[in-house]
Design a protein around this motif. Structure first.
Motif, PDB file in Angstrom:
ATOM      1  N   UNK A  87     -80.060  -6.805  37.266  1.00 53.90           N
ATOM      2  CA  UNK A  87     -80.866  -5.580  37.156  1.00 53.90           C
ATOM      3  C   UNK A  87     -81.804  -5.409  38.343  1.00 53.90           C
ATOM      4  N   UNK A  88     -82.005  -4.157  38.751  1.00 57.80           N
ATOM      5  CA  UNK A  88     -82.956  -3.819  39.804  1.00 57.80           C
ATOM      6  C   UNK A  88     -83.702  -2.570  39.398  1.00 57.80           C
ATOM      7  N   UNK A  89     -84.730  -2.239  40.164  1.00 59.56           N
ATOM      8  CA  UNK A  89     -85.636  -1.156  39.792  1.00 59.56           C
ATOM      9  C   UNK A  89     -86.020  -0.368  41.034  1.00 59.56           C
ATOM     10  N   UNK A  90     -86.021   0.953  40.925  1.00 57.33           N
ATOM     11  CA  UNK A  90     -86.505   1.799  42.013  1.00 57.33           C
ATOM     12  C   UNK A  90     -88.032   1.880  41.942  1.00 57.33           C
ATOM     13  N   UNK A  91     -88.690   1.676  43.078  1.00 56.87           N
ATOM     14  CA  UNK A  91     -90.150   1.665  43.127  1.00 56.87           C
ATOM     15  C   UNK A  91     -90.644   2.478  44.323  1.00 56.87           C
ATOM     16  N   UNK A  92     -91.940   2.686  44.370  1.00 59.10           N
ATOM     17  CA  UNK A  92     -92.563   3.413  45.470  1.00 59.10           C
ATOM     18  C   UNK A  92     -93.973   3.817  45.111  1.00 59.10           C
ATOM     19  N   UNK A  93     -94.714   4.282  46.094  1.00 55.76           N
ATOM     20  CA  UNK A  93     -96.084   4.739  45.861  1.00 55.76           C
ATOM     21  C   UNK A  93     -96.120   5.892  44.858  1.00 55.76           C
ATOM     22  N   UNK A 113     -89.957  11.136  40.186  1.00 50.40           N
ATOM     23  CA  UNK A 113     -90.297  11.106  41.617  1.00 50.40           C
ATOM     24  C   UNK A 113     -89.176  10.484  42.444  1.00 50.40           C
ATOM     25  N   UNK A 114     -89.156  10.807  43.711  1.00 48.82           N
ATOM     26  CA  UNK A 114     -88.199  10.202  44.633  1.00 48.82           C
ATOM     27  C   UNK A 114     -88.749   8.851  45.065  1.00 48.82           C
ATOM     28  N   UNK A 115     -87.986   7.794  44.788  1.00 46.46           N
ATOM     29  CA  UNK A 115     -88.436   6.440  45.121  1.00 46.46           C
ATOM     30  C   UNK A 115     -87.400   5.806  46.047  1.00 46.46           C
ATOM     31  N   UNK A 182    -104.744  -1.349  42.972  1.00 46.72           N
ATOM     32  CA  UNK A 182    -103.744  -0.766  42.063  1.00 46.72           C
ATOM     33  C   UNK A 182    -103.795  -1.529  40.748  1.00 46.72           C
ATOM     34  N   UNK A 183    -103.602  -0.814  39.647  1.00 47.61           N
ATOM     35  CA  UNK A 183    -103.515  -1.442  38.336  1.00 47.61           C
ATOM     36  C   UNK A 183    -102.138  -1.164  37.748  1.00 47.61           C
ATOM     37  N   UNK A 184    -101.498  -2.201  37.243  1.00 41.37           N
ATOM     38  CA  UNK A 184    -100.213  -2.064  36.538  1.00 41.37           C
ATOM     39  C   UNK A 184    -100.430  -2.523  35.104  1.00 41.37           C
ATOM     40  N   UNK A 185    -100.127  -1.653  34.154  1.00 38.70           N
ATOM     41  CA  UNK A 185    -100.333  -1.953  32.737  1.00 38.70           C
ATOM     42  C   UNK A 185     -98.976  -2.049  32.053  1.00 38.70           C
ATOM     43  N   UNK A 186     -98.738  -3.157  31.368  1.00 38.42           N
ATOM     44  CA  UNK A 186     -97.508  -3.329  30.604  1.00 38.42           C
ATOM     45  C   UNK A 186     -97.820  -3.327  29.122  1.00 38.42           C
ATOM     46  N   UNK A 187     -97.388  -2.294  28.411  1.00 36.11           N
ATOM     47  CA  UNK A 187     -97.579  -2.199  26.962  1.00 36.11           C
ATOM     48  C   UNK A 187     -96.263  -2.622  26.307  1.00 36.11           C
ATOM     49  N   UNK A 188     -96.212  -3.857  25.865  1.00 35.31           N
ATOM     50  CA  UNK A 188     -94.984  -4.454  25.343  1.00 35.31           C
ATOM     51  C   UNK A 188     -95.069  -4.540  23.824  1.00 35.31           C
ATOM     52  N   UNK A 234     -92.591  -6.816  38.285  1.00 31.73           N
ATOM     53  CA  UNK A 234     -91.899  -6.452  39.529  1.00 31.73           C
ATOM     54  C   UNK A 234     -92.635  -5.352  40.281  1.00 31.73           C
ATOM     55  N   UNK A 235     -93.159  -4.370  39.536  1.00 34.55           N
ATOM     56  CA  UNK A 235     -93.935  -3.298  40.184  1.00 34.55           C
ATOM     57  C   UNK A 235     -95.207  -3.866  40.807  1.00 34.55           C
ATOM     58  N   UNK A 236     -95.870  -4.773  40.096  1.00 33.98           N
ATOM     59  CA  UNK A 236     -97.057  -5.422  40.654  1.00 33.98           C
ATOM     60  C   UNK A 236     -96.708  -6.192  41.925  1.00 33.98           C
ATOM     61  N   UNK A 237     -95.562  -6.870  41.930  1.00 35.15           N
ATOM     62  CA  UNK A 237     -95.130  -7.601  43.126  1.00 35.15           C
ATOM     63  C   UNK A 237     -94.864  -6.652  44.282  1.00 35.15           C
ATOM     64  N   UNK A 238     -94.308  -5.494  43.990  1.00 32.18           N
ATOM     65  CA  UNK A 238     -94.037  -4.528  45.061  1.00 32.18           C
ATOM     66  C   UNK A 238     -95.335  -4.112  45.751  1.00 32.18           C
TER      67      UNK A 238
END
Length: 459
Positions: A87-93, A113-115, A182-188, A234-238
Motif C-alpha cells: 500500500x502507498x498513499x498520495x500526499x502533499x501540502x 486536491x491534487x497531490x 504541522x499537526x496530524x490527528x489520527x482518530x482511530x 506516514x503523513x507525519x513522516x512526509x
C-alpha cells in the motif's frame, strides 16, 4: 518518501487472479492467489461492485483475506484480482486543513486536491544511530504539561485514562495552541458522532487550518482502523522529511490493538493475555518507533491509551508505557471535581524533562510534586479534621498553598499557554510557597520565644 523507481516497483501489478474458496466470519479464503501479506486485492461479486480486501495470512494452500467492507454478495468461485503488492498513499501540502479516511480519500465534502507525492503506508522506523538527541522543548499549550511534564521535539508521550475523562479536549487544546509547524490527528475507532464535534469544538478553525485529520470510525473494518494509524504516521513522516516539526496526535492506540486482535484471531493466531494475540505486541512498537527526531525534522507524538476499568497495569497500557518516553495520567477523580485538564501530576512522567529544561524549573517542579504528595498522604486526616497543624511543616504548607497549586494546574479550554509562561508561573508559585514557609517559620519562633505570656506565667 519513495524514489521514482521504488514507487514504480510498489505499484506494479500482475495478472495474478484467484477465486474465493470459502468465507469464515469476517474473512474470505482464496485459492490460486499467492499474493504477499499486506497486498491489496479486489473480490468481484454479482452485486455491490468489487470489494477490496487485504491479505492477512495463509492457511495451507489458501490465502486469507480481510475485506474493507461487508462480505454480502460474495460467493464461492468469485474472482480475486491482485491490485497492489504494497500500500502507498498520495500526499502533499494540499492535505493541510483536510479530513481524510484511512485510504487517503478526502471525506470533508470538498474536492479532492491534487497531490504529487507518494509515500509508503507501512514504513520502517529510522535506525537508532541516525536519531539526533532531543534537546529542544515543544510547547503543547497545556500549562501543566509544559511546566511539570515538559515534552521535547521528537519525544513520544502517552495519555492514559478511562473513557470520558477529557482526552479529546486535551488533544484539541494541543492542536490549537502548540508551536509545532504541522499537526496530524489520527482518530482511530472513534464514534462517528464525535468526529464533527472534535473538528468544530475541540480543534476549531485555528487548529484545523494547519492540521491533517485521519478518520476511521468504530464501524470500519479492523484493517482500515489499523491503516488509519499507519496513514496518519506516514503523513507525519512526509511533513517531517520536509524539515518541519510535526505534532502527531493519535486517539487511540488501544483501538489499534483491538483491531489487530480481530485480525490476528481471524488469521488463526493463539490468544494470550486477555485474548490479545502476539501480533498485537509486535504492531505497537512498529507504530510508535516511527515517530521521533531525524536530521531533517521531528515528529512529537502523543498516543492516547484507553485503560480498562481505569487500571494502569492492563496489558496494552503496560506494554505501551514501556515503549514511550513518558506518560500523562488523566484522573477520573480529578475530572469528577471539575478539575480540567484532569492531569494527575504524581502519576505522570516525562523522561526527557531533565534534558530540555533549566535546573531552576526542575527544582520548582520537584517542590510542587513534594507538596502534592504530602497533601495526598494526609488527605484522609485533613478531610475529617484529625490532622493537627504543626505536626508536619510540609503538610502545613501544602494545605496553605493548595488553592494556588490548583489554579496553576487548572486551565480553561480557551486559555492559551506557552513554555515560557508555564515556566514563569511555576517559578512564581514556588516563590509564593517559599514566602509562606518563611512566614510560618518566623511566626513559630515568635510563639516559642521565652518572653511569651505563657512562659512568664509558668515561671
Amino acid at each position: 518518501m519513495l524514489t521514482a523507481t521504488a514507487q514504480l516497483d510498489e505499484i506494479t501489478t500482475t495478472d495474478l487472479v484467484g477465486s474465493v474458496a470459502r468465507t469464515i466470519g469476517m474473512t474470505a479464503a482464496a485459492e490460486g492467489m499467492p499474493a504477499p501479506v499486506g497486498a491489496l486485492v479486489e473480490i468481484e461479486r454479482a452485486s455491490g461492485g468489487p470489494l477490496q480486501a487485504e491479505v492477512i495470512g495463509f492457511n495451507g494452500h489458501l490465502t486469507l483475506l480481510y475485506p474493507f467492507g461487508d462480505l454480502s454478495g460474495v460467493r464461492r468461485g468469485n474472482r480475486v484480482r491482485l491490485c497492489r503488492t504494497k500500500p502507498w498513499l498520495r500526499v502533499g501540502e494540499q492535505l493541510l486543513g483536510r479530513v481524510i479516511d484511512a485510504q487517503g480519500r478526502c471525506i470533508d465534502g470538498r474536492p479532492e486536491p491534487v497531490r504529487s507525492d507518494r509515500v509508503a503506508i507501512d514504513n520502517i522506523a529510522p535506525t537508532p544511530t541516525s536519531r539526533p538527541r532531543i534537546d529542544t522543548p515543544l510547547s503543547t499549550g497545556i500549562r501543566a504539561i509544559d511546566g511539570l511534564l515538559t515534552c521535547g521535539r521528537g519525544q513520544r508521550m502517552g495519555i492514559f485514562s478511562g473513557s470520558g475523562v477529557g482526552k479529546s479536549t486535551s488533544l484539541g487544546m494541543m492542536a490549537r495552541y502548540t508551536d509545532a509547524d504541522v499537526t496530524v490527528v489520527g482518530l482511530v475507532g472513534e464514534r462517528g458522532r464525535e468526529v464533527n464535534e472534535f473538528l468544530e469544538k475541540d480543534l476549531g478553525p485555528e487548529g484545523r487550518a494547519r492540521s491533517v485529520v485521519v478518520v476511521s470510525t468504530s464501524d470500519a473494518p479492523a484493517v482500515l482502523r489499523i491503516r488509519a494509524a499507519l496513514t496518519a504516521t506516514s503523513i507525519a513522516e512526509y511533513f517531517r522529511d520536509q524539515g518541519k516539526n510535526v505534532l502527531l496526535l493519535m486517539d487511540s492506540l488501544t483501538r489499534c490493538a483491538q483491531a489487530q486482535r480481530e485480525i490476528g484471531l481471524a488469521a488463526g493466531e493463539p490468544p494470550t493475555t486477555r485474548g490479545y494475540p502476539p501480533s498485537v505486541f509486535s504492531l505497537l512498537p512498529r507504530i510508535v518507533e516511527r515517530a521521533g527526531r531525524t536530521t531533517a525534522g521531528s515528529i512529537t507524538a502523543f498516543y492516547t491509551v484507553l485503560v480498562e476499568a481505569d487500571d494502569p497495569n492492563e496489558p496494552i497500557g503496560d506494554a505501551v508505557r514501556g515503549l514511550l518516553d513518558g506518560h500523562t495520567w488523566l484522573s477520573r477523580s480529578l475530572a469528577s471535581q471539575g478539575h480540567y485538564p484532569a492531569i494527575d501530576v504524581l502519576e505522570s512522567l516525562s523522561r526527557l524533562m531533565s534534558d530540555i529544561t533549566p535546573e531552576e524549573q526542575q527544582d520548582a517542579a520537584t517542590v510542587l510534586r513534594m507538596l502534592l504528595s504530602a497533601y495526598r498522604d494526609h488527605e484522609d486526616l485533613i478531610s475529617i479534621g484529625a490532622y493537627r497543624r504543626g505536626s508536619n511543616p510540609t503538610v502545613d504548607l501544602a494545605v496553605d498553598v493548595r488553592e494556588e497549586i490548583h489554579q496553576y494546574l487548572r486551565q480553561r479550554v480557551n486559555e492559551r499557554s506557552t513554555i515560557e509562561s508555564a515556566r514563569n508561573d511555576l517559578l512564581e508559585l514556588i516563590r509564593t510557597c517559599q514566602g509562606r514557609r518563611q512566614g510560618a517559620a518566623n511566626q513559630q519562633r515568635t510563639d516559642t520565644a521565652g518572653g511569651s505570656p505563657i512562659a512568664s506565667n509558668m515561671r
